[in-house]
Design a protein around this motif. Structure first.
Motif, mmCIF file in Angstrom:
data_model
loop_
_atom_site.group_PDB
_atom_site.id
_atom_site.type_symbol
_atom_site.label_atom_id
_atom_site.label_comp_id
_atom_site.label_asym_id
_atom_site.label_seq_id
_atom_site.Cartn_x
_atom_site.Cartn_y
_atom_site.Cartn_z
ATOM 1 N N TYR A 1 77.703 101.678 -55.549
ATOM 2 C CA TYR A 1 78.490 102.910 -55.635
ATOM 3 C C TYR A 1 78.700 103.516 -54.242
ATOM 4 C CZ TYR A 1 79.698 107.757 -56.518
ATOM 5 O OH TYR A 1 80.312 108.982 -56.488
ATOM 6 N N LEU A 2 77.650 103.560 -53.441
ATOM 7 C CA LEU A 2 77.789 104.088 -52.083
ATOM 8 C C LEU A 2 78.710 103.201 -51.252
ATOM 9 C CD1 LEU A 2 74.151 105.277 -51.254
ATOM 10 C CD2 LEU A 2 76.126 106.639 -51.958
ATOM 11 N N TYR A 3 78.658 101.901 -51.519
ATOM 12 C CA TYR A 3 79.560 100.977 -50.814
ATOM 13 C C TYR A 3 81.012 101.298 -51.130
ATOM 14 C CZ TYR A 3 81.586 96.578 -49.180
ATOM 15 O OH TYR A 3 82.347 95.646 -48.523
ATOM 16 N N THR B 1 83.431 106.253 -42.227
ATOM 17 C CA THR B 1 82.158 106.370 -42.943
ATOM 18 C C THR B 1 81.003 106.538 -41.959
ATOM 19 O OG1 THR B 1 82.983 104.961 -44.709
ATOM 20 C CG2 THR B 1 80.610 105.272 -44.594
ATOM 21 N N SER B 2 80.106 107.467 -42.273
ATOM 22 C CA SER B 2 78.966 107.717 -41.389
ATOM 23 C C SER B 2 77.951 106.581 -41.477
ATOM 24 C CB SER B 2 78.289 109.042 -41.755
ATOM 25 O OG SER B 2 77.678 108.945 -43.035
ATOM 26 N N LEU C 1 73.808 102.932 -44.086
ATOM 27 C CA LEU C 1 72.394 102.551 -44.091
ATOM 28 C C LEU C 1 71.762 102.807 -45.452
ATOM 29 C CD1 LEU C 1 69.832 101.650 -42.625
ATOM 30 C CD2 LEU C 1 69.516 104.016 -41.870
ATOM 31 N N THR C 2 72.051 103.964 -46.033
ATOM 32 C CA THR C 2 71.474 104.294 -47.343
ATOM 33 C C THR C 2 71.927 103.309 -48.416
ATOM 34 O OG1 THR C 2 71.425 106.646 -46.753
ATOM 35 C CG2 THR C 2 71.234 106.092 -49.089
ATOM 36 N N GLY C 3 73.229 103.013 -48.452
ATOM 37 C CA GLY C 3 73.746 102.078 -49.447
ATOM 38 C C GLY C 3 73.136 100.693 -49.297
ATOM 39 N N ASN C 4 73.075 100.193 -48.067
ATOM 40 C CA ASN C 4 72.505 98.864 -47.839
ATOM 41 C C ASN C 4 71.012 98.837 -48.130
ATOM 42 O OD1 ASN C 4 75.001 97.963 -47.078
ATOM 43 N ND2 ASN C 4 74.571 97.844 -44.901
ATOM 44 N N ALA C 5 70.306 99.923 -47.796
ATOM 45 C CA ALA C 5 68.868 99.980 -48.063
ATOM 46 C C ALA C 5 68.593 99.952 -49.570
ATOM 47 C CB ALA C 5 68.268 101.231 -47.437
#
Length: 235
Positions: free
Chosen positions: A52-54, A61-62, A67-71
């Motif tokens: 979803y974040l992706y 995009t910040s 980083l949050t989406g990939n993590a």
């Protein structure tokens, strides 16, 4: 090769992972003795949040969102691996599973940040992400396959082969990113490869979930048959 629509793929991926998580939890509800199913559901939920974040990414995009989406995505695959380990070894503590997932995710975050600072122009962080997903999925496939020597479940091959298929996708993406950095592959071709890779991953996740449900049912049927044999053997 025609390109697939990325927003549509992301929406489908989120829906599929959420439905698969629900199926896993429903199977666990009916077979409470089936270890690893809740871990797999958690893995799918984390992966769904990452997807979803992706889907929210754009030209501006910040780094924090990326980083949050990939993590979250890596944490999902780490949870996937430890859930397969617990299916093989039910004595594996939930606390250890959680600590392992957190440790792997922490190492990924550190390496991702270092790769981003070292060479954002060559997409080094994308290669780090792809290699982490490849390694974790390969480990999950191996755990699923080797467990066949422990319990002989024939349905393990379905999940193991599908996990191996998922593992190939990030490996191909890492190779494509490397070719783009070397100037041997166009960005448009890279986008097409990425979109088809996302589609393949979504399909394989469905197959893995189906394989896990088969594994849980097959193990339950064997345990039930064993209990009946023990009752019949009593004087």
């Amino acid at each position: 090769m025609p390109s697939l629509n990325l927003p549509t793929l992301n929406l489908i991926s989120v829906i599929v992972t959420l439905v698969s998580a629900g199926v896993s939890l429903l199977t666990w509800y009916h077979h409470r003795g089936g270890p690893g199913l809740r871990g797999w559901a958690l893995a799918l939920l984390l992966g769904s949040a990452g997807s979803y974040l992706y889907s929210l990414r754009g030209p501006d995009t910040s780094f924090r969102l990326i980083l949050t989406g990939n993590a979250l995505y890596v944490a999902g695959f780490a949870a996937m691996w430890v859930s397969m380990r617990r299916f093989n070894d039910p004595s594996l503590a939930s606390e250890l599973m959680a600590a392992t997932t957190v440790a792997i995710t922490t190492v990924f975050v550190l390496l991702f940040v270092l790769a981003w600072k070292a060479g954002p122009g060559v997409r080094a962080q994308s290669i780090v992400f792809s290699l982490f997903v490849f390694s974790l999925t390969t480990a999950a496939a191996w755990e699923t396959w080797r467990g066949r020597r422990l319990d002989g479940l024939r349905s393990r091959s379905v999940a193991a082969i599908a996990l191996a298929g998922i593992a190939l996708v990030p490996l191909m993406r890492a190779a494509a990113v490397t070719l783009v950095g070397m100037g041997l592959l166009d960005i448009a071709d890279w986008a097409t490869i990425r979109n088809y890779g996302n589609y393949a991953t979504t399909v394989f996740i469905l197959v893995v979930t189906f394989g896990l449900v088969l594994m849980a049912n097959e193990r339950f049927e064997r345990q039930y048959a064993q209990q009946l044999d023990e009752l019949d053997a009593r004087p």
